[in-house]
Motif scaffolding. Structure first.
Motif, mmCIF file in Angstrom:
data_model
loop_
_atom_site.group_PDB
_atom_site.id
_atom_site.type_symbol
_atom_site.label_atom_id
_atom_site.label_comp_id
_atom_site.label_asym_id
_atom_site.label_seq_id
_atom_site.Cartn_x
_atom_site.Cartn_y
_atom_site.Cartn_z
ATOM 1 N N GLY A 151 85.906 17.496 -82.334
ATOM 2 C CA GLY A 151 85.157 18.742 -81.455
ATOM 3 C C GLY A 151 84.896 18.879 -80.262
ATOM 4 O O GLY A 151 85.724 18.227 -79.010
ATOM 5 N N PRO A 152 84.646 20.046 -80.046
ATOM 6 C CA PRO A 152 84.616 20.423 -78.839
ATOM 7 C C PRO A 152 82.931 19.730 -77.773
ATOM 8 O O PRO A 152 83.552 20.279 -76.543
ATOM 9 N N GLY A 153 82.218 18.717 -78.386
ATOM 10 C CA GLY A 153 81.793 17.933 -77.818
ATOM 11 C C GLY A 153 80.043 18.148 -77.573
ATOM 12 O O GLY A 153 80.290 19.961 -77.981
ATOM 13 N N ILE A 154 78.906 18.325 -77.228
ATOM 14 C CA ILE A 154 78.249 19.169 -76.718
ATOM 15 C C ILE A 154 77.573 18.698 -75.291
ATOM 16 O O ILE A 154 77.607 18.038 -74.750
ATOM 17 N N ALA A 155 77.701 20.080 -74.696
ATOM 18 C CA ALA A 155 77.364 19.974 -73.444
ATOM 19 C C ALA A 155 76.151 19.923 -72.924
ATOM 20 O O ALA A 155 75.954 19.008 -71.554
ATOM 21 N N ASP A 156 74.972 20.252 -73.446
ATOM 22 C CA ASP A 156 73.342 19.822 -73.076
ATOM 23 C C ASP A 156 72.689 19.260 -74.237
ATOM 24 O O ASP A 156 72.477 19.635 -74.780
ATOM 25 N N ILE A 157 73.056 17.787 -74.165
ATOM 26 C CA ILE A 157 72.643 16.752 -75.255
ATOM 27 C C ILE A 157 71.071 17.194 -75.377
ATOM 28 O O ILE A 157 69.916 16.657 -76.582
#
Ligand SMILES: Nc1ncnc2c1ncn2[C@@H]1O[C@H](COP(=O)(O)OP(=O)(O)O)[C@@H](O)[C@H]1O
Ligand SMILES: [Mg+2]
Lengths: 138, 132
Positions: free
Chosen positions: A84-90
């Motif tokens: 998917g799009p991934g996570i911008a700020d983990i």
């Protein structure tokens, strides 16, 4: 310490109906190594949260279930892989109450509390992989 | 579509959850309960979850929603029979289930609902007296 895999299987998760069978399968892995009801419950609750994220945010993906040992203890390891799009700020995503999906924002931070090992790798545009391990006596 | 049955017992509704809830089933239960409370003007809802082996944040939120919605409609929700492992896991997950009252079993839950009904009857009584 090195961890060895005793048995392993994969499941494709593409829709909501795949969730309950996956939870049951993970539970069977716990039962097989004699995990307590409490640790089983923590493990399947964590699984439920992460598979929900994989479907809702990752658009589905693959889950790997492993029976593992580290010499001292046996455990169950579950890996959730999406493209998917991934996570911008983990850091933000790991905070209690943070959600971009108008839900409770407890999935990631809560899951981390429920298991013994928690690892998350994410890359924007390339997906997210979360690996959790629950030890029998952990 | 699969649905969880809702039993009417006098002023109360009884829901026994026998299967592990998935999303659609939980959402149907929420709307069915709201409709049934309004249809019968029910005063209390008992949700027996003794057969439920897992509650994650989604299902926890549904239980919380049911409690809040029923309260608005003047009905009290009591969740009965939560397994100890489920309760401990919910706390660690970070879900407090605020506003959800719980009881050990259906019988105790029923007693709790009855006692709540009586206290609210008395409150109304007092209020009327003051106005007379
Ligand atoms: N697999 C994923 N892919 C992309 N974003 C994710 C994924 N998992 C979690 N996230 C992001 O992290 C946030 C927090 O997740 P979580 O703690 O499970 O709370 P919630 O699911 O209630 O939003 C989500 O709102 C979403 O923005
Ligand atoms: Mg989540």
């Amino acid at each position: 310490m090195t961890t060895i895999t005793n048995s392993k299987e994969e499941a494709l998760i593409i829709r909501e109906q795949d969730v309950v069978p996956l939870r049951n399968r993970v539970k069977e892995y716990g039962v097989k190594i004699g995990m307590s009801i409490l640790n089983q419950t923590k493990l399947i609750t964590a699984t439920s949260e992460l598979v929900r994220n994989l479907l809702k945010y990752g658009g589905g993906g693959k889950v790997i279930i492993e029976s593992v040992s580290n010499g001292r203890d046996n455990g169950v390891r579950v890996t959730f892989i999406d493209n998917g799009p991934g996570i911008a700020d983990i850091t933000l995503a790991m905070k209690d109450g943070y959600s971009t999906g108008k839900s409770l924002g407890l999935g990631l931070p809560g899951t981390k509390r429920l298991v013994n090992e928690f690892d998350i790798k994410t890359e924007l545009g390339n997906g997210t992989t979360v690996t959790i391990t629950k030890w029998k006596n952990g | 579509m699969e649905r969880i049955p809702i039993l009417k017992m006098g002023d109360f509704l009884l829901v026994t959850i026998q299967v592990d809830l998935y999303d659609q089933l939980a959402e149907n239960l929420e709307s069915d309960l709201i409709n049934t409370i309004s249809k019968h003007s029910s005063k209390g809802v008992l949700i027996d979850i003794s057969a439920v082996s897992i509650i994650d944040s989604f299902m926890g939120r549904i239980l919380g929603n049911i409690a809040v919605m029923s309260k608005i409609m003047d009905a009290q929700t009591v969740v009965v029979g939560m397994q100890p492992a489920v309760a401990i896991t919910l706390v660690e997950l970070g879900l407090s289930l605020n506003g959800v009252i719980s009881a050990l079993n259906v019988e105790r839950g029923m007693d709790l609902l009855r006692s709540k009904m009586h206290t609210s009857d008395n409150e109304e009584q007092d209020y009327d007296d003051d106005n007379e």
